[in-house]
Design an enzyme around this catalytic site. Structure first.
Site, PDB file in Angstrom:
ATOM      1  N   LYS A 134      16.345  18.180   0.847  1.00 41.33           N
ATOM      2  CA  LYS A 134      15.197  18.619   0.045  1.00 41.33           C
ATOM      3  C   LYS A 134      13.939  18.145   0.767  1.00 41.33           C
ATOM      4  CE  LYS A 134      12.311  17.685  -2.861  1.00 41.33           C
ATOM      5  NZ  LYS A 134      10.832  17.811  -2.669  1.00 41.33           N
ATOM      6  N   GLY A 168      10.558   7.746   0.792  1.00 46.73           N
ATOM      7  CA  GLY A 168       9.366   8.059   0.001  1.00 46.73           C
ATOM      8  C   GLY A 168       8.867   6.821  -0.707  1.00 46.73           C
ATOM      9  N   SER A 169       8.270   7.013  -1.860  1.00 49.20           N
ATOM     10  CA  SER A 169       7.644   5.888  -2.562  1.00 49.20           C
ATOM     11  C   SER A 169       8.700   5.020  -3.247  1.00 49.20           C
ATOM     12  CB  SER A 169       6.661   6.417  -3.603  1.00 49.20           C
ATOM     13  OG  SER A 169       7.343   7.226  -4.535  1.00 49.20           O
ATOM     14  N   THR A 170       8.368   3.764  -3.432  1.00 50.83           N
ATOM     15  CA  THR A 170       9.259   2.831  -4.120  1.00 50.83           C
ATOM     16  C   THR A 170       9.484   3.297  -5.560  1.00 50.83           C
ATOM     17  OG1 THR A 170       8.714   1.006  -2.667  1.00 50.83           O
ATOM     18  CG2 THR A 170       9.434   0.405  -4.878  1.00 50.83           C
ATOM     19  N   GLU A 171       8.422   3.841  -6.154  1.00 55.22           N
ATOM     20  CA  GLU A 171       8.507   4.332  -7.539  1.00 55.22           C
ATOM     21  C   GLU A 171       9.580   5.435  -7.666  1.00 55.22           C
ATOM     22  OE1 GLU A 171       4.760   6.034  -8.295  1.00 55.22           O
ATOM     23  OE2 GLU A 171       5.078   6.246 -10.439  1.00 55.22           O
ATOM     24  N   GLY A 209      11.896   5.996  -5.484  1.00 57.72           N
ATOM     25  CA  GLY A 209      13.152   5.368  -5.075  1.00 57.72           C
ATOM     26  C   GLY A 209      13.928   4.853  -6.281  1.00 57.72           C
ATOM     27  N   GLU A 223      14.526   4.359   2.015  1.00 59.50           N
ATOM     28  CA  GLU A 223      13.497   3.854   2.937  1.00 59.50           C
ATOM     29  C   GLU A 223      12.176   4.052   2.209  1.00 59.50           C
ATOM     30  OE1 GLU A 223      10.632   3.644   5.115  1.00 59.50           O
ATOM     31  OE2 GLU A 223      11.306   5.400   6.235  1.00 59.50           O
ATOM     32  N   CYS A 230       4.675   4.391   6.285  1.00 55.15           N
ATOM     33  CA  CYS A 230       5.226   3.353   5.413  1.00 55.15           C
ATOM     34  C   CYS A 230       5.109   1.989   6.078  1.00 55.15           C
ATOM     35  CB  CYS A 230       6.667   3.676   5.074  1.00 55.15           C
ATOM     36  SG  CYS A 230       7.619   4.141   6.516  1.00 55.15           S
ATOM     37  N   GLU A 262       0.336  -0.377  -1.935  1.00 60.13           N
ATOM     38  CA  GLU A 262       0.354   0.507  -0.770  1.00 60.13           C
ATOM     39  C   GLU A 262      -0.659   1.639  -0.994  1.00 60.13           C
ATOM     40  OE1 GLU A 262       3.902   3.021  -0.164  1.00 60.13           O
ATOM     41  OE2 GLU A 262       3.740   2.547   1.966  1.00 60.13           O
TER      42      GLU A 262
HETATM   43  P1  NAP Z   1       7.252  10.605  -3.317  1.00 63.79           P
HETATM   44  O1  NAP Z   1       6.797  11.105  -4.615  1.00 63.79           O
HETATM   45  O2  NAP Z   1       8.104   9.403  -3.252  1.00 63.79           O
HETATM   46  O3  NAP Z   1       7.994  11.841  -2.606  1.00 63.79           O
HETATM   47  C1  NAP Z   1       8.992  11.754  -1.615  1.00 63.79           C
HETATM   48  C2  NAP Z   1      10.008  12.850  -1.846  1.00 63.79           C
HETATM   49  O4  NAP Z   1      10.669  12.650  -3.098  1.00 63.79           O
HETATM   50  C3  NAP Z   1       9.405  14.248  -1.926  1.00 63.79           C
HETATM   51  O5  NAP Z   1      10.298  15.167  -1.350  1.00 63.79           O
HETATM   52  C4  NAP Z   1       9.295  14.445  -3.419  1.00 63.79           C
HETATM   53  O6  NAP Z   1       9.205  15.795  -3.822  1.00 63.79           O
HETATM   54  C5  NAP Z   1      10.568  13.806  -3.891  1.00 63.79           C
HETATM   55  N1  NAP Z   1      10.567  13.445  -5.311  1.00 63.79           N
HETATM   56  C6  NAP Z   1       9.516  13.182  -6.122  1.00 63.79           C
HETATM   57  N2  NAP Z   1       9.944  12.898  -7.379  1.00 63.79           N
HETATM   58  C7  NAP Z   1      11.291  12.974  -7.353  1.00 63.79           C
HETATM   59  C8  NAP Z   1      12.302  12.793  -8.333  1.00 63.79           C
HETATM   60  N3  NAP Z   1      12.023  12.475  -9.598  1.00 63.79           N
HETATM   61  N4  NAP Z   1      13.590  12.953  -7.959  1.00 63.79           N
HETATM   62  C9  NAP Z   1      13.915  13.269  -6.701  1.00 63.79           C
HETATM   63  N5  NAP Z   1      12.996  13.474  -5.736  1.00 63.79           N
HETATM   64  C10 NAP Z   1      11.699  13.317  -6.045  1.00 63.79           C
HETATM   65  O7  NAP Z   1       6.042  10.380  -2.388  1.00 63.79           O
HETATM   66  P2  NAP Z   1       4.678  11.215  -2.425  1.00 63.79           P
HETATM   67  O8  NAP Z   1       4.319  11.720  -3.766  1.00 63.79           O
HETATM   68  O9  NAP Z   1       4.807  12.202  -1.374  1.00 63.79           O
HETATM   69  O10 NAP Z   1       3.663  10.085  -2.051  1.00 63.79           O
HETATM   70  C11 NAP Z   1       3.292   9.103  -3.038  1.00 63.79           C
HETATM   71  C12 NAP Z   1       3.239   7.752  -2.417  1.00 63.79           C
HETATM   72  O11 NAP Z   1       4.520   7.424  -1.878  1.00 63.79           O
HETATM   73  C13 NAP Z   1       2.335   7.611  -1.225  1.00 63.79           C
HETATM   74  O12 NAP Z   1       1.014   7.437  -1.554  1.00 63.79           O
HETATM   75  C14 NAP Z   1       2.935   6.430  -0.537  1.00 63.79           C
HETATM   76  O13 NAP Z   1       2.516   5.251  -1.132  1.00 63.79           O
HETATM   77  C15 NAP Z   1       4.393   6.606  -0.757  1.00 63.79           C
HETATM   78  N6  NAP Z   1       5.086   7.251   0.377  1.00 63.79           N
HETATM   79  C16 NAP Z   1       5.880   6.485   1.141  1.00 63.79           C
HETATM   80  C17 NAP Z   1       6.537   7.057   2.217  1.00 63.79           C
HETATM   81  C18 NAP Z   1       7.426   6.268   3.112  1.00 63.79           C
HETATM   82  O14 NAP Z   1       7.771   6.736   4.181  1.00 63.79           O
HETATM   83  N7  NAP Z   1       7.861   5.090   2.711  1.00 63.79           N
HETATM   84  C19 NAP Z   1       6.381   8.398   2.510  1.00 63.79           C
HETATM   85  C20 NAP Z   1       5.574   9.166   1.678  1.00 63.79           C
HETATM   86  C21 NAP Z   1       4.946   8.565   0.607  1.00 63.79           C
HETATM   87  P3  NAP Z   1       7.787  16.589  -3.848  1.00 63.79           P
HETATM   88  O15 NAP Z   1       8.037  17.694  -2.906  1.00 63.79           O
HETATM   89  O16 NAP Z   1       7.588  17.072  -5.251  1.00 63.79           O
HETATM   90  O17 NAP Z   1       6.733  15.666  -3.405  1.00 63.79           O
END
Ligand code: NAP
Ligand code: MG
Length: 499
Positions: free
Chosen positions: A195, A248-251, A253, A270, A304, A401
């Site tokens: 995805k 992605g985000s810890t939240e 995760g 991660e 990250c 972050e």
């Molecule tokens: P995110 O919400 O954690 O998204 C990462 C992935 O997870 C995306 O493909 C997202 O889909 C998907 N996702 C979101 N909610 C989900 C759920 N309930 N169940 C399964 N998958 C889900 O990250 P973001 O919104 O892109 O960014 C938000 C914050 O996350 C950033 O500001 C940053 O702090 C952090 N982040 C961390 C990393 C890292 O490499 N550690 C990378 C990106 C972001 P969508 O297509 O809907 O987004």
């Protein structure tokens, strides 16, 4: 910000319908829905992409299950599998310019950076992993079997692919994150439903075309573009998925863990970071200043592992902060497809709002911006490099972050327990940097930092051969290196009575 010239070949590719890859075919979403993809430098729509949700995830998981249990992938030798995976790396390099253009347009990062980093490392991940396909070995164990006296046994441990894997990736390195996830899963013989992030689906869709061209059989790699709450959640909780790998985000995760817990799926994560970067008083500042600049501002701070908390010995604090501000002033901001641009826009309006809210909160809490400090406003999601000083450990900008080009800098007195405690004073533990000339001192500090990657007199050095992942709330498991294979393998102990 002027609109860049999009190469004709990319325009042509974008003008074709962007579908989902399910069972070796490009198909529309079951719902018939599509969503818009934007150029973050202008806010303009650049493509319409099929919007996958639960129904499409179901079809993709079925295809992946079939491909795993029967069909050519299940019967393929490790050598054949390795050759196909290697070919994916070759195809990425052959299409490097095109993939870099897509990444620049969709994510906003400079094309030259996308080519040198994202595309090169993505190809290398497939090349590196392809070699492991023929080197996954089991064990023979001479067991004692104390509860079965007088009997003899022969025991072996056979590594086996974990099965159907659901992978969910973010938007900061869209192609590279797809490579980090897909390559080891394929190497171990798993099948995948990937995805991709809704903000940046395009390079992974192009990669899907190259994966088919490389000879990956139908159903082995399925790629679904769509939203996290629908497609992502359906994948993470799908009863026929054996393992979930998430970046992605810890939240989110945590949500993944909850969704996967019903069936007790294997999970690797991660997640976020707030990594300390420490400049000791004897550091070579001609390296440390540009190094600390790149540690935070590379990829617009959307890493990250960004070196987002800077600790500088008080005797050189002013000089270092001024030096980084000077380096930051040289960073040319613009459209990722324009020549000579060093920093593009943030990925989306949502991220722009998030980062500028952090800047406002920093100001309210008393932090001072040495440079930057405000979003540029107008068209596109541009935020300039920002350095905040006069911070304290309680501030939101220091604790959380930000995922944008925002550095918080603080002086320290001595490289002692207080510095180590402050550097480790975070819920995260992904990476850390140390700059100094005394090899013993830098090693001693490295040993005491709670982080998965430590860089001494360097930063952001990634290699397919090195494990990458987090301590504490930065994740579970490791990406890359030999270590990643464990994410995708079961260990089966087979015992035979021989006497
Ligand atoms: P995110 O919400 O954690 O998204 C990462 C992935 O997870 C995306 O493909 C997202 O889909 C998907 N996702 C979101 N909610 C989900 C759920 N309930 N169940 C399964 N998958 C889900 O990250 P973001 O919104 O892109 O960014 C938000 C914050 O996350 C950033 O500001 C940053 O702090 C952090 N982040 C961390 C990393 C890292 O490499 N550690 C990378 C990106 C972001 P969508 O297509 O809907 O987004
Ligand atoms: Mg986009």
């Amino acid at each position: 910000m002027r609109t860049a010239v999009v190469p004709q070949a990319i325009r042509d590719w974008l003008s074709k319908p962007k579908a989902l890859l399910i069972d070796g075919k490009w198909v529309a979403a079951q719902s018939g829905k599509t969503f818009e993809v934007h150029d973050p430098a202008t806010g303009e729509v650049i493509a319409h992409v099929a919007e996958g949700d639960k129904a499409d995830i179901d079809l993709a998981v079925k295809a992946a299950r079939r491909a795993f249990e029967s069909g050519p992938w299940a019967r393929m030798t490790p050598s054949e599998r390795g050759r196909i995976i290697h070919r994916i790396g070759d195809l990425i390099l052959q299409h490097a310019d095109e993939l870099a253009s897509i990444e620049a347009l969709d994510n906003g990062k400079p094309k030259a950076v996308a080519k040198a980093a994202d595309v090169t490392l993505a190809a290398d991940m497939f090349h590196y992993m392809s070699g492991w396909a023929t080197k996954i070995e089991g064990k023979y164990i001479n067991i004692s079997a104390l509860a079965a006296p007088g009997m003899q046994f022969a025991s072996m441990v056979r590594p086996e692919p974990v099965g159907v894997v659901g992978q969910i990736i973010p938007w900061n390195f869209p192609l590279l994150m797809a490579a980090w996830k897909l390559a080891p899963a394929l190497t171990t013989g798993c099948t995948v439903v990937l995805k991709v992030a809704e903000e940046t689906p395009l390079s992974a869709l192009r990669l899907g075309e190259l994966i088919l061209e490389a000879g990956v059989p139908a159903g082995v790699v399925n790629i679904i573009a769509g939203f996290g709450e629908t497609a992502g959640a359906a994948l993470a909780g799908h009863p026929d998925v054996d393992k979930v790998a998430f970046t992605g985000s810890t939240e989110v995760g945590r949500l993944i863990v909850q969704a996967a817990s019903r069936d007790l799926k294997k999970v690797s994560l991660e997640l976020g970071g707030k990594s300390p970067n420490i400049i000791l008083k004897d550091a070579d500042l001609s390296q440390a200043i540009p190094g600390a600049t790149a540690a935070i501002f590379f990829n617009h701070g959307q890493c990250c592992n960004a070196g987002s908390r800077l600790f500088v010995h008080k005797s050189i604090f002013e000089e270092v902060v001024e030096g980084i501000a000077k380096e930051a002033a040289k960073i040319k901001i613009g459209h990722g497809l324009d020549d000579g641009v060093d920093m593009g826009p943030l990925v989306s309006q949502v991220q722009y709002d998030r980062v500028t809210e952090f800047l406002a909160s920093g100001e309210q809490e008393g932090a001072r911006a040495v440079c930057g400090g405000k979003g540029l406003g107008g068209k596109g999601y541009f935020v300039p490099p920002t350095i905040l000083v006069d911070t304290n450990p309680g501030m939101k900008v220091v604790r959380e972050e930000i995922f944008g080009p925002v550095l918080v800098a603080a002086p320290f007195d001595d490289a002692d327990d207080t510095l180590i405690a402050e550097a480790n004073n975070t819920i995260y533990g992904l990476a850390a940097g140390i700059w100094g000339k005394d090899g013993g001192e830098t090693q001693r500090i490295a040993n005491r930092l709670k982080a998965g990657s430590i860089w001494i007199n360097c930063y952001h050095v990634f290699d397919a051969a090195l494990p990458f992942g987090g301590y504490k709330q930065s994740g579970w498991g490791r990406e890359m290196g030999q270590a990643v294979l464990a994410n995708y393998l079961e260990q089966k102990a087979i015992t035979t009575r021989i006497g």
